[in-house]
Scaffold this active site. Structure first.
Site, mmCIF file in Angstrom:
data_model
loop_
_atom_site.group_PDB
_atom_site.id
_atom_site.type_symbol
_atom_site.label_atom_id
_atom_site.label_comp_id
_atom_site.label_asym_id
_atom_site.label_seq_id
_atom_site.Cartn_x
_atom_site.Cartn_y
_atom_site.Cartn_z
ATOM 1 N N HIS A 32 0.838 -1.168 -0.066
ATOM 2 C CA HIS A 32 0.063 0.057 0.004
ATOM 3 C C HIS A 32 0.930 1.402 0.063
ATOM 4 O O HIS A 32 1.876 1.538 0.880
ATOM 5 C CB HIS A 32 -0.706 -0.135 1.205
ATOM 6 N N ARG A 78 9.083 17.962 -14.995
ATOM 7 C CA ARG A 78 9.763 17.000 -15.771
ATOM 8 C C ARG A 78 10.718 16.435 -15.010
ATOM 9 O O ARG A 78 10.976 15.453 -14.705
ATOM 10 C CB ARG A 78 10.478 17.304 -17.208
ATOM 11 N N TYR A 115 4.311 12.877 -23.476
ATOM 12 C CA TYR A 115 3.967 13.100 -22.014
ATOM 13 C C TYR A 115 3.077 11.934 -21.864
ATOM 14 O O TYR A 115 2.195 11.985 -20.849
ATOM 15 C CB TYR A 115 3.131 14.355 -22.181
ATOM 16 N N GLY A 116 3.507 10.744 -22.118
ATOM 17 C CA GLY A 116 2.674 9.465 -22.033
ATOM 18 C C GLY A 116 2.944 8.748 -20.603
ATOM 19 O O GLY A 116 2.350 8.017 -20.203
ATOM 20 N N ASN A 117 3.952 9.351 -19.921
ATOM 21 C CA ASN A 117 4.574 8.572 -18.762
ATOM 22 C C ASN A 117 3.303 8.886 -17.528
ATOM 23 O O ASN A 117 2.646 9.823 -17.471
ATOM 24 C CB ASN A 117 5.726 9.304 -18.098
#
Length: 143
Positions: A23, A111, A133-135
């Site tokens: 968790h 970033r 910006y796919g992260n």
């Protein structure tokens, strides 16, 4: 060995990592350009797979952390770059997966802050995603 109800896009190594995470632990889903190996000690590969498919499949197994001020992290756009279309796809996926739990809070990371934060996550997964910006960072919740 095959198991039922494990999405086909999730490798045995990735399922093992998801199960080992506790968790509040986080995993980064990095795009094809993401420098995971220089920022994380535990890197997994999912070359050729796209983040929306992996995100959907991961969230069938893993709940997001409802005891945190955010459940998901994204890398902020730079300069005048527009909001990436891929984020709308991600939002649709996590909102569907978490519809019973409620609103998903997103934290925006600059970033370099995103890269530094990657050094603190449980694991980073490099994908074949080519969207800018796919992260995305996922924070694991409790069942």
């Amino acid at each position: 060995m095959m198991l039922r109800n494990i999405p086909k896009s999730l490798s045995p190594d990735l399922v093992k990592v998801l199960m080992q995470m506790g968790h509040g632990d986080e995993i980064v889903l990095g795009d094809a350009n993401f420098p995971a190996h220089s920022h994380s000690d535990q890197v997994l590969r999912a070359d050729g797979l796209h983040i929306p498919d992996l995100l959907r499949d991961i969230l069938t197994l893993m709940p997001l952390d409802r005891y945190s001020d955010y459940q998901v992290g994204l890398m902020s756009t730079a300069g005048d770059d527009p909001r990436p279309d891929i984020w709308n796809i991600y939002e649709k996926i996590w909102n569907e997966a978490e519809k019973e739990a409620g609103f998903v809070q997103v934290k925006m990371f600059e970033r370099n802050e995103f890269y530094r934060h990657t050094g603190t996550v449980y694991a980073a997964l490099v994908t074949g995603e080519t969207a800018l910006y796919g992260n995305v960072i996922l924070r694991k919740g409790a069942i």
